[in-house]
Motif scaffolding. Structure first.
Motif, PDB file in Angstrom:
ATOM      1  N   VAL A   1      38.007  35.760  41.710  1.00  0.00           N
ATOM      2  CA  VAL A   1      37.166  36.822  42.280  1.00  0.00           C
ATOM      3  C   VAL A   1      37.336  36.774  43.794  1.00  0.00           C
ATOM      4  O   VAL A   1      37.113  35.716  44.398  1.00  0.00           O
TER       5      VAL A   1
ATOM      6  N   THR B   1      29.861  34.216  40.260  1.00  0.00           N
ATOM      7  CA  THR B   1      30.389  35.574  40.151  1.00  0.00           C
ATOM      8  C   THR B   1      29.436  36.417  39.327  1.00  0.00           C
ATOM      9  O   THR B   1      28.453  35.919  38.770  1.00  0.00           O
ATOM     10  N   PHE B   2      29.757  37.706  39.250  1.00  0.00           N
ATOM     11  CA  PHE B   2      28.982  38.620  38.413  1.00  0.00           C
ATOM     12  C   PHE B   2      29.275  38.306  36.938  1.00  0.00           C
ATOM     13  O   PHE B   2      30.365  37.839  36.599  1.00  0.00           O
TER      14      PHE B   2
ATOM     15  N   SER C   1      30.113  39.978  34.394  1.00  0.00           N
ATOM     16  CA  SER C   1      31.252  40.615  33.717  1.00  0.00           C
ATOM     17  C   SER C   1      32.526  39.783  33.776  1.00  0.00           C
ATOM     18  O   SER C   1      33.340  39.837  32.848  1.00  0.00           O
TER      19      SER C   1
ATOM     20  N   ASP D   1      39.690  39.680  39.718  1.00  0.00           N
ATOM     21  CA  ASP D   1      38.479  40.500  39.745  1.00  0.00           C
ATOM     22  C   ASP D   1      38.321  40.928  41.197  1.00  0.00           C
ATOM     23  O   ASP D   1      37.846  40.178  42.045  1.00  0.00           O
TER      24      ASP D   1
ATOM     25  N   SER E   1      34.094  51.657  34.706  1.00  0.00           N
ATOM     26  CA  SER E   1      33.479  50.576  35.497  1.00  0.00           C
ATOM     27  C   SER E   1      34.502  49.469  35.671  1.00  0.00           C
ATOM     28  O   SER E   1      35.534  49.449  34.983  1.00  0.00           O
ATOM     29  N   CYS E   2      34.166  48.533  36.552  1.00  0.00           N
ATOM     30  CA  CYS E   2      35.013  47.335  36.689  1.00  0.00           C
ATOM     31  C   CYS E   2      34.881  46.492  35.423  1.00  0.00           C
ATOM     32  O   CYS E   2      35.842  45.875  34.971  1.00  0.00           O
ATOM     33  N   THR E   3      33.687  46.493  34.854  1.00  0.00           N
ATOM     34  CA  THR E   3      33.476  45.726  33.619  1.00  0.00           C
ATOM     35  C   THR E   3      34.425  46.224  32.534  1.00  0.00           C
ATOM     36  O   THR E   3      35.054  45.426  31.827  1.00  0.00           O
TER      37      THR E   3
ATOM     38  N   LYS F   1      29.745  49.852  46.235  1.00  0.00           N
ATOM     39  CA  LYS F   1      31.067  49.484  46.754  1.00  0.00           C
ATOM     40  C   LYS F   1      31.486  50.407  47.908  1.00  0.00           C
ATOM     41  O   LYS F   1      30.910  51.463  48.122  1.00  0.00           O
TER      42      LYS F   1
ATOM     43  N   TYR G   1      23.974  36.624  42.303  1.00  0.00           N
ATOM     44  CA  TYR G   1      24.766  35.693  41.515  1.00  0.00           C
ATOM     45  C   TYR G   1      24.016  34.365  41.324  1.00  0.00           C
ATOM     46  O   TYR G   1      23.810  33.601  42.260  1.00  0.00           O
TER      47      TYR G   1
ATOM     48  N   GLY H   1      32.020  53.367  38.193  1.00  0.00           N
ATOM     49  CA  GLY H   1      33.456  53.644  38.085  1.00  0.00           C
ATOM     50  C   GLY H   1      34.263  52.389  38.340  1.00  0.00           C
ATOM     51  O   GLY H   1      33.743  51.374  38.815  1.00  0.00           O
TER      52      GLY H   1
ATOM     53  N   SER I   1      35.936  47.872  41.259  1.00  0.00           N
ATOM     54  CA  SER I   1      34.692  48.589  40.948  1.00  0.00           C
ATOM     55  C   SER I   1      34.483  49.739  41.928  1.00  0.00           C
ATOM     56  O   SER I   1      34.720  49.590  43.130  1.00  0.00           O
TER      57      SER I   1
ATOM     58  N   ALA J   1      36.589  43.504  42.243  1.00  0.00           N
ATOM     59  CA  ALA J   1      35.476  44.464  42.256  1.00  0.00           C
ATOM     60  C   ALA J   1      35.077  44.844  43.685  1.00  0.00           C
ATOM     61  O   ALA J   1      34.773  45.998  43.966  1.00  0.00           O
ATOM     62  N   GLN J   2      35.095  43.852  44.595  1.00  0.00           N
ATOM     63  CA  GLN J   2      34.613  44.077  45.962  1.00  0.00           C
ATOM     64  C   GLN J   2      35.761  44.190  46.958  1.00  0.00           C
ATOM     65  O   GLN J   2      35.518  44.179  48.163  1.00  0.00           O
TER      66      GLN J   2
HETATM   67  C1  PLP Z   1      32.728  40.289  41.160  1.00  0.00           C
HETATM   68  C2  PLP Z   1      32.270  41.411  40.292  1.00  0.00           C
HETATM   69  N1  PLP Z   1      32.902  41.666  39.147  1.00  0.00           N
HETATM   70  C3  PLP Z   1      32.537  42.700  38.348  1.00  0.00           C
HETATM   71  C4  PLP Z   1      31.503  43.520  38.678  1.00  0.00           C
HETATM   72  C5  PLP Z   1      31.125  44.634  37.751  1.00  0.00           C
HETATM   73  O1  PLP Z   1      31.395  45.889  38.317  1.00  0.00           O
HETATM   74  P1  PLP Z   1      30.936  47.246  37.592  1.00  0.00           P
HETATM   75  O2  PLP Z   1      29.480  47.427  37.915  1.00  0.00           O
HETATM   76  O3  PLP Z   1      31.790  48.309  38.184  1.00  0.00           O
HETATM   77  O4  PLP Z   1      31.177  47.067  36.141  1.00  0.00           O
HETATM   78  C6  PLP Z   1      30.800  43.314  39.872  1.00  0.00           C
HETATM   79  C7  PLP Z   1      29.681  44.188  40.244  1.00  0.00           C
HETATM   80  O5  PLP Z   1      29.266  44.292  41.347  1.00  0.00           O
HETATM   81  C8  PLP Z   1      31.192  42.230  40.700  1.00  0.00           C
HETATM   82  O6  PLP Z   1      30.557  41.965  41.859  1.00  0.00           O
END
Ligand code: PLP
Length: 374
Positions: free
Chosen positions: A126, A80-81, A83, A152, A54-56, A181, A320, A188, A176, A154-155
């Motif tokens: 981000v 932001t998310f 994580s 970050d 995952s991105c996390t 995505k 968010y 992933g 991410s 992710a997007q």
């Molecule tokens: C900005 C941001 N960072 C991190 C994440 C976490 O991604 P993941 O679900 O792959 O862990 C997200 C999830 O959408 C996100 O939008």
């Protein structure tokens, strides 16, 4: 009901997953993992890529690699998310939340310097909706104060800042491949390492704190426990799925951008007339068609538009909530009001955007929104 998201299947996923399964090697770091990593390194100029679950997880690896410890401070946008901040808190850091820009939800780079103290160790940015942050400013501050920059992203797959791929500019970056995505593998992600200092350690952290990657390459004759780490690598089945998506990246991107443009063209006049804000792509950045959002005038208005869309068969969502006001962090937050972050929290709304969304469905969504009396 038009759903908010629908993961796109290219048609090759099962084929490659079948190949992975019958190859007899379905744990991580096999052929498909290598193919995906090579692709991203070559296409985007990343120094080193490691697929993660995952991105996390990739962000967690960033926090370990950045050697974040109790007493350190990390600057993170509040909008932001979870994580983006969580991974540093787990290492014991104090989060210094930063506000967003007025023009878009990205971190306001001009306000970062005032947040830097002798305890600051890293800045996490981000690229919201795949739109680049002001990276020259961020990297200049990092140089001046000897800080690490973690993107970050992710997007932000397949999006650029002044011609450089997002994720290739900071010392470390995380992407991410969650099903929402542009390209996905269900769950992933990937870690990008652009700074040589972190390459060797990243491989070890990825493989449960062992030097197994070196062993597989024949560089050592046994592998053992050498550092901290976890099991951050995905199975070959996930990597095989992702590889099918990668092969169709250009087609996916073209369709997603066309959908974005159709929304934008269809709604811009109505938005201007009614004080609704749409994504603005800065001259230094690109649009990767990840998301189409609108910023309403108030929380009440956003709630009413979501309800109106729902009554007309469209599932639109918001996301968010300012992290500095979250149940988890609220009591620990000592900073100023972050008015732009709070504004996006209350007013940002996301419209459905996925490969299979038809032009007819987009027309219906646009017409429904225009029917709403502001
Ligand atoms: C900005 C941001 N960072 C991190 C994440 C976490 O991604 P993941 O679900 O792959 O862990 C997200 C999830 O959408 C996100 O939008």
């Amino acid at each position: 009901m038009i759903p908010f998201n629908k993961p796109y299947l290219t048609g090759k996923e099962m084929h490659y997953m079948y190949q992975a399964v019958y190859s007899g090697k379905i744990s991580g770091n096999g052929l498909f993992t290598q193919k995906c990593q090579d692709y991203f390194q070559e296409k985007y100029g990343f120094k080193k890529v490691l697929l993660t679950t995952s991105c996390t997880d990739a962000l967690e690896m960033c926090a370990i690699l950045a050697d974040i410890n109790p007493g350190d401070e990390v600057i993170v946008p509040s909008y932001t998310f979870v994580s983006t901040a969580l991974v540093f808190v787990r290492q014991g850091a104090k989060i210094i939340f930063a506000d967003s820009n007025a023009e878009n939800p990205n971190i306001d780079a001009e306000k970062i310097e005032a947040l830097i103290t002798p305890k600051t160790k890293a800045i996490a940015v981000v690229h919201y909706a795949g739109i680049a942050c002001n990276m020259d400013k961020v990297m200049q501050l990092a140089d001046k104060y000897n800080l690490l920059v973690i993107e970050d992203a992710a997007q932000a797959i397949n999006s650029y800042y002044k011609g450089r791929a997002l994720g290739s500019i900071g010392h470390l970056a995380a992407f991410s491949f969650h099903e929402t995505k542009n390209i996905n593998s269900g769950e992933g992600g990937m870690l990008v390492i652009n700074d040589d200092r972190f390459v060797k350690r990243a491989e070890i952290i990825w493989e449960k704190g062992t030097n197994r990657s070196e062993f597989f390459r024949g560089e050592v004759n046994k592998y053992e426990w050498v550092d901290t780490g976890s099991s951050f690598l995905p199975s070959e089945i996930n990597a095989a799925y992702l590889y099918a998506q990668i092969e169709n990246l250009d087609e996916i991107q073209a369709r997603r951008k066309a959908i974005f443009n159709k929304y934008f063209d269809g709604l811009k006049e109505w938005g201007n007339a009614n004080g609704i804000q749409f994504p603005v792509i800065p001259s230094y950045g690109t649009n990767n068609g990840h998301m189409f959002y609108m910023v309403c005038k108030s929380l009440d208005q956003r709630t009413a538009i979501i309800k109106h869309l729902k009554e007309n068969g469209v599932h639109a969502v918001f996301h968010y909530l300012s992290l500095h006001k979250s149940t988890y962090y609220n009591a620990k937050y000592e900073g100023n009001e972050l008015c732009h972050s709070d504004h996006y929290t209350d007013c940002l709304l996301r419209l459905p955007l996925y490969f299979e969304l038809t032009d007819g469905q987009i027309d219906h969504i646009i017409a429904t929104i225009k029917n709403f009396s502001c």
